[in-house]
Each structure stands twice: as structure tokens, then as C-alpha cells.
Motif scaffolding. Sequence first.
Motif, mmCIF file in Angstrom:
data_model
loop_
_atom_site.group_PDB
_atom_site.id
_atom_site.type_symbol
_atom_site.label_atom_id
_atom_site.label_comp_id
_atom_site.label_asym_id
_atom_site.label_seq_id
_atom_site.Cartn_x
_atom_site.Cartn_y
_atom_site.Cartn_z
ATOM 1 N N THR A 407 0.822 -1.224 0.000
ATOM 2 C CA THR A 407 0.000 0.000 0.000
ATOM 3 C C THR A 407 0.852 1.269 0.000
ATOM 4 N N SER A 408 2.116 1.169 -0.351
ATOM 5 C CA SER A 408 3.011 2.329 -0.254
ATOM 6 C C SER A 408 2.544 3.481 -1.147
ATOM 7 N N GLU A 409 2.039 3.176 -2.352
ATOM 8 C CA GLU A 409 1.587 4.225 -3.253
ATOM 9 C C GLU A 409 0.363 4.928 -2.689
ATOM 10 N N GLU A 410 -0.587 4.170 -2.143
ATOM 11 C CA GLU A 410 -1.785 4.766 -1.541
ATOM 12 C C GLU A 410 -1.413 5.609 -0.323
ATOM 13 N N ASP A 411 -0.486 5.114 0.478
ATOM 14 C CA ASP A 411 -0.040 5.884 1.647
ATOM 15 C C ASP A 411 0.584 7.215 1.223
ATOM 16 N N ARG A 412 1.350 7.174 0.144
ATOM 17 C CA ARG A 412 1.970 8.409 -0.362
ATOM 18 C C ARG A 412 0.899 9.407 -0.811
ATOM 19 N N LEU A 413 -0.112 8.916 -1.493
ATOM 20 C CA LEU A 413 -1.187 9.791 -1.956
ATOM 21 C C LEU A 413 -1.935 10.419 -0.774
ATOM 22 N N LEU A 414 -2.150 9.637 0.273
ATOM 23 C CA LEU A 414 -2.827 10.169 1.459
ATOM 24 C C LEU A 414 -1.994 11.268 2.127
ATOM 25 N N ARG A 415 -0.682 11.074 2.159
ATOM 26 C CA ARG A 415 0.190 12.113 2.735
ATOM 27 C C ARG A 415 0.114 13.397 1.908
ATOM 28 N N ASP A 416 0.079 13.234 0.592
ATOM 29 C CA ASP A 416 -0.035 14.410 -0.278
ATOM 30 C C ASP A 416 -1.362 15.128 -0.045
ATOM 31 N N ILE A 417 -2.426 14.356 0.125
ATOM 32 C CA ILE A 417 -3.748 14.949 0.375
ATOM 33 C C ILE A 417 -3.747 15.699 1.698
ATOM 34 N N TYR A 418 -3.121 15.105 2.699
ATOM 35 C CA TYR A 418 -3.068 15.778 4.003
ATOM 36 C C TYR A 418 -2.322 17.103 3.902
ATOM 37 N N ARG A 419 -1.199 17.105 3.218
ATOM 38 C CA ARG A 419 -0.425 18.344 3.091
ATOM 39 C C ARG A 419 -1.231 19.412 2.348
ATOM 40 N N ARG A 420 -1.979 18.990 1.345
ATOM 41 C CA ARG A 420 -2.758 19.943 0.559
ATOM 42 C C ARG A 420 -3.869 20.599 1.388
ATOM 43 N N PHE A 421 -4.482 19.803 2.281
ATOM 44 C CA PHE A 421 -5.615 20.307 3.053
ATOM 45 C C PHE A 421 -5.267 20.482 4.542
#
Length: 439
Positions: A407-421
Motif C-alpha cells: 500500500t506504499s503508493e496509496e499511503d503516499r497519496l494520502l500524505r499528499d492529500i493531508y499536506r494539501r488540506f
Amino acid sequence: MEDESKPEQSPWAHLPDVCLRRVFHWSDDRDRSHAALVCRKWNWAMHSGSLWRSRTITFYGRPSREDTLELQSALWYVRKFGQYLEHLEIKLRNPYSKAFTRKFQVTMRGLFSHLSRHNHRLISLSIEYLGLDRLMWKNVVRAQFLKNLSTFLKRMSKHLDYLNLKGARVTLEEGCELLNSLSSSTNESSLSEINMEDFFGLHLPVYSSALFHQTMSKFHSLVVLTFNYNCISDELLDVLREHSAHSLRTLNIKCHSQDPHEQVVWGLSWANLAKRAPKLSVNFFFERIMKHDHLARILLVEIPVSSISLRSYNFSDPDVAMRPTVTNLLPAYWHVLQQLTLELNNDHERLDDELLQLILSCQRLLFLEVRAFLSVTFVERLLQNRVERKCTLTTIKVRIYTAQQETSEEDRLLRDIYRRFKSLIDSELHYFVVIYPMV
């Protein structure tokens, strides 16, 4: 010249009584007993009634030496200061044998007897998960315990305001006898809150019992009632409307697949109750009831539903489609729904768009908890709509199921979403989102 012969007193010696009692309030029994030996003032403070208004007594099925000492201490203090007790909670941890239930029954008989003689202010009693339908309860022990409890409730009924017998699992006749104990002296009870979740045994059609309806008619001041859907009927709703509509605020209703839940209840009965009890909120908790036709029979549009929880507990049925429920059934509560909890094993059915549309349609929805197969972009879209004030959520908890171990790719996307919002999340939301492999 100062008198140096007098020992210097600790500042604790001049601590005001109200502060001293506050310190003792946060101390356990052992610390309190040690503190009481310090001086006469501290001993007097420990005997203050305000310290002994609440008590939790835990019975362990397999107790350690420390557990046994804790139980003995709790029982001793209840007997010593029982006259001050207002809130009593009894907990059972892993009961497993007939010897345990026999010892528990004898101990509770003595405790009930002592409090009946010395206490006149108990307002809250909680005894959860008795499990009286289990084999560890011999018939004679079970009957004696219920007799002792019924007698105790009769004697305490004048002041008792809250009763929690969640998980008792009694028969219909036993349950009604216990509830009738609360109104034996005046033929009516002033209890404001009762928790009867899993109070009756499994598979009982309580809704069809005239005895149950008669028993419930004796409660005239209910504010909060927690119970199972197998108790719901037109007759019960009429009883609540007639006797408790002036006070009733909350109905918490558990619907379990093993309880009868296919009885017909008319929307008119709900509408009449809601009209007489305008501040009523109804909270539904569904466990393994996921079929649309079953839910539609229960979730009538006339019910003032404030909260819905649908949990599959990882039970997967390819024949069960959640889309009709999400798109047709739940939107009927767009104007009242405030909390939504969904636990879905929807690996055969994607619901991102439908779920997002449901959230946006519910104008008062504040709390969202979802455990389901979703895409990471669902979270991004949800937060974007929150930024644009298209929804009113203050709590977002999402567990995204995935069939993949990596799930490393999904985890990375979630981190990006958190930083954005991040600004929105940190300032306005209770936020928790995680990827969860279902492998």
C-alpha cells in the motif's frame, strides 16, 4: 526572636478542605487509606461523602492477586461509605464458570442487602453483560440473583434515575418482572434513562408481548431509552407517546440479524410519536442487517433519525447491494441526519460517487465514519467539497479497504492529500484516514 523549637509545618497542613478533597478525589483507595493516617484533618477529609458518591466494582473470571485485592478493597469501602453512594457500576470480566457465578451471586446478595439498609440516595445503577442465558449460570443461582436484584430495585426505585442492564439476556417474564420492580410502590416509575440493549434473550419477539407493553406503560418520565428493535411495535410507540412524550429525547435502537426484525410498524405510529415529542432523536445501530428490503421496512421516512450505523462485521454477501440503500433510502433523512457510520465489505461494488453524493445531500451531517473499499481520491474529493463549504462535516474517519498487500503508493497519496488540506484539517476537523489491506 523567632521560636526555633517549633518544627516547620508543611504547606499541606494549611491546604483548604475543598482542595484537599479534590486531591483525594483523584487518588485510588490505597493512596486514600495511607493519606488518612497522616493526621486527624486528612482522616476527616477522607470521610467526606463527596469522595464516595461513585464506585466501580470489577469481578474477574480469572483474577490475579492484585485483582482480588482490588475487589476486596472496593467491597470494603462500599460497605463503609455506602450511605454516600449515588452511582454504582458493576463490571464482569471474562466470567467462565459456575463457581464464579455462584460466588458473584453470594457477594451481590450481601452488597444489595447492605445498601438497602444504609443507602437512600442511589440514582444510578449499571450491571452490564450478565449473560444470564449462558450455561455458567445454574438455574438456582440465576433465580436467586434475579430475586435479589428485583428486591434491591424495589427498595431503590424511589431515587433511582438511571438503570443499565445491557447484555443481561433474560427471558421475557424475568425482564418484565425486573422492570416492574421499579414501579412496585406507586405503579409508576420516574426513571429517566434505561439501557435495555440485549436485555432480553436472543430470538425473542418481544414486540408482540402484551406483558411488555403493560410494563413499559408504567414509565412516565423517560428521557433516554436504549433497546433492541425486537421490542418495537405500534403498541410500544403508542405507550411512549401517551406516557413519556413530554420528556422523551432519545431512542437508541439496536437491530441485529439474530433478533426478530421483520414485524410491520406503521409510519403513522412514528409520526404521532414525533409530533408529541418534537425534540425526539432516534439513533439506529444495524449489525449484519444489510439487505435493502429489510432496512426499508425499518427505516421509515416518518422517523426523526439523527444517527445511523450500518456494520457488516466483514460479512460479505455478493447478493447484497448497498447502492439502493445509499442512493434511495438514506437520502430521505437529508434534513435530520447528523451522524453516519458505515462498515461495508463492498469488494464487489464500488460506491465512491454514491457515498459522496449522499454526504453532500445531508445538510446537517457532522460526523462520518466509513470502513469500505474506496479509492484514495474519494478522500480528496470529500475534503475539496468541505473546503468549498458544500458539506458541514466536523469529523471524518475513513478506513480504506484494499485487496492489495502493498500500500506504499496509496499511503503516499494520502500524505499528499493531508499536506494539501492541512490548514482545514488542523483547524476545523477531527480527521483520521488510513489504508487497510484486507488480505
